[in-house]
Design an enzyme around this catalytic site. Structure first.
Site, PDB file in Angstrom:
ATOM      1  N   ASP A  21      60.705 -21.451 -30.844  1.00 28.88           N
ATOM      2  CA  ASP A  21      59.668 -20.417 -30.955  1.00 28.88           C
ATOM      3  C   ASP A  21      59.431 -20.034 -32.415  1.00 28.88           C
ATOM      4  O   ASP A  21      60.352 -20.100 -33.226  1.00 28.88           O
ATOM      5  CB  ASP A  21      60.117 -19.188 -30.137  1.00 28.88           C
ATOM      6  N   ASN A  69      51.629 -22.141 -21.410  1.00 32.89           N
ATOM      7  CA  ASN A  69      50.975 -22.570 -22.655  1.00 32.89           C
ATOM      8  C   ASN A  69      49.586 -23.178 -22.428  1.00 32.89           C
ATOM      9  O   ASN A  69      48.779 -23.257 -23.358  1.00 32.89           O
ATOM     10  CB  ASN A  69      51.849 -23.578 -23.425  1.00 32.89           C
TER      11      ASN A  69
HETATM   12  C1  FPP Z   1      56.373 -22.008 -29.927  1.00 27.10           C
HETATM   13  O1  FPP Z   1      55.864 -21.430 -31.108  1.00 27.10           O
HETATM   14  C2  FPP Z   1      56.229 -23.452 -29.923  1.00 27.10           C
HETATM   15  C3  FPP Z   1      55.494 -24.192 -29.021  1.00 27.10           C
HETATM   16  C4  FPP Z   1      54.714 -23.594 -27.950  1.00 27.10           C
HETATM   17  C5  FPP Z   1      55.410 -25.643 -29.107  1.00 27.10           C
HETATM   18  C6  FPP Z   1      56.617 -26.378 -29.580  1.00 27.10           C
HETATM   19  C7  FPP Z   1      56.158 -27.678 -30.097  1.00 27.10           C
HETATM   20  C8  FPP Z   1      56.648 -28.329 -31.168  1.00 27.10           C
HETATM   21  C9  FPP Z   1      57.813 -27.874 -31.942  1.00 27.10           C
HETATM   22  C10 FPP Z   1      56.001 -29.565 -31.652  1.00 27.10           C
HETATM   23  C11 FPP Z   1      55.989 -30.750 -30.763  1.00 27.10           C
HETATM   24  C12 FPP Z   1      57.220 -31.021 -29.990  1.00 27.10           C
HETATM   25  C13 FPP Z   1      57.835 -32.209 -29.857  1.00 27.10           C
HETATM   26  C14 FPP Z   1      58.941 -32.314 -28.864  1.00 27.10           C
HETATM   27  C15 FPP Z   1      57.499 -33.400 -30.648  1.00 27.10           C
HETATM   28  P1  FPP Z   1      54.635 -20.435 -30.970  1.00 27.10           P
HETATM   29  O2  FPP Z   1      53.388 -21.223 -31.138  1.00 27.10           O
HETATM   30  O3  FPP Z   1      54.738 -19.679 -29.692  1.00 27.10           O
HETATM   31  O4  FPP Z   1      54.884 -19.501 -32.201  1.00 27.10           O
HETATM   32  P2  FPP Z   1      54.555 -17.927 -32.318  1.00 27.10           P
HETATM   33  O5  FPP Z   1      55.367 -17.248 -31.240  1.00 27.10           O
HETATM   34  O6  FPP Z   1      55.037 -17.594 -33.681  1.00 27.10           O
HETATM   35  O7  FPP Z   1      53.090 -17.766 -32.134  1.00 27.10           O
END
Ligand code: FPP
Length: 246
Positions: A21, A69
């Site tokens: 996250d 998501n």
């Molecule tokens: C949460 O941060 C992250 C995600 C919803 C996506 C995770 C994806 C990756 C790390 C990249 C691709 C993955 C792989 C396995 C290659 P957020 O967007 O919720 O952050 P925030 O809470 O700060 O808005």
């Protein structure tokens, strides 16, 4: 002794699960768009996968995309799906070089065709690998997983394949998406949020929870080591008393 060697002297978690996250907040701090955060998040994915394999962790499960998501802006969903395809294409070599098997849990049929195809190609090509299983939770929601489990078992009860009296933890485990995985020992969530967000609710029943304020794109091998060291300090009692354990 450095952190890595000191970890290796004690018992290791068999299964680490991570809620990655903070990509969006990390990007905002840099004055960039959220996509930039996700792109940099893939570097942390790579470091974490390599670090776990090097340590001898047998199972690593990453929450890459939740059922919730899908409600994000269309462009962000598209970016995440593109990143998945490009990461899978790029990292197949890392998986093969490190003898890592890829697996996936979630409602995988809802993924765009390109992602689905690439994912299953890598799963197929790495299926003989034995050092570690890397499971990506994609379009994953734990409640949905439990609902599916209940449906599948109900059908078997109706068709006299299972009797209702015999339903136990092992039957439930066999019907979850995670059927081949052991329970989670250590659950890590980055970015300072302290919640589970519909991730592996059944499987974390006795997991140690570790929350860190580090945003996912800043998460390095050292941060993983720190989480494991904290895990190794915890006394896992599984409902027993300290005296019973010693
Ligand atoms: C949460 O941060 C992250 C995600 C919803 C996506 C995770 C994806 C990756 C790390 C990249 C691709 C993955 C792989 C396995 C290659 P957020 O967007 O919720 O952050 P925030 O809470 O700060 O808005």
């Amino acid at each position: 002794m450095d952190l890595k060697n000191s970890i290796l002297t004690k018992s290791l978690p068999k299964h680490i699960a991570i809620i990655m996250d903070g990509n969006g907040r990390w990007a905002k701090q840099q004055g960039m768009l959220r996509a930039f955060g996700h792109e940099n998040g893939t570097k942390s994915v790579k470091q974490t996968v390599e670090a776990c394999a090097e340590l001898g962790i047998e199972n690593l499960t990453l929450y890459a995309f939740s059922t919730e998501n899908w409600n994000r802006p269309k462009l962000e969903v598209k970016t995440l799906m593109k990143l998945l395809v490009s990461s899978l294409k790029k990292e197949i070599k890392t998986l093969q070089d490190n003898n890592i098997k890829l697996s996936a849990i979630g409602s995988l049929n809802t993924l765009p065709e390109k992602v689905h195809k690439e994912l299953f190609e890598v799963i197929e090509r790495t299926k003989q690998n034995t050092r570690m299983t890397l499971t990506l939770a994609l379009s994953y929601g734990s409640r949905e997983e439990i609902i599916n489990t209940v449906k599948e078992i109900s059908i078997k009860v109706k068709n006299n394949i299972i009797s209702a009296e015999n339903i136990d933890e092992s039957i439930i485990n066999e019907h979850l998406y995670t059927q081949n995985l052991p329970d989670v020992d250590l659950l890590i969530r980055t970015s300072g949020e302290q919640r589970i967000s519909n991730f592996l609710l059944w499987q974390i029943a006795y997991a140690e929870l570790y929350f860190t304020s580090v945003l996912w794109p800043d998460f390095t091998k050292q941060h993983l080591y720190e989480a494991i060291i904290e895990y190794q300090k915890r006394e896992r009692r599984f409902g027993k008393t300290s005296e019973q354990l010693s």
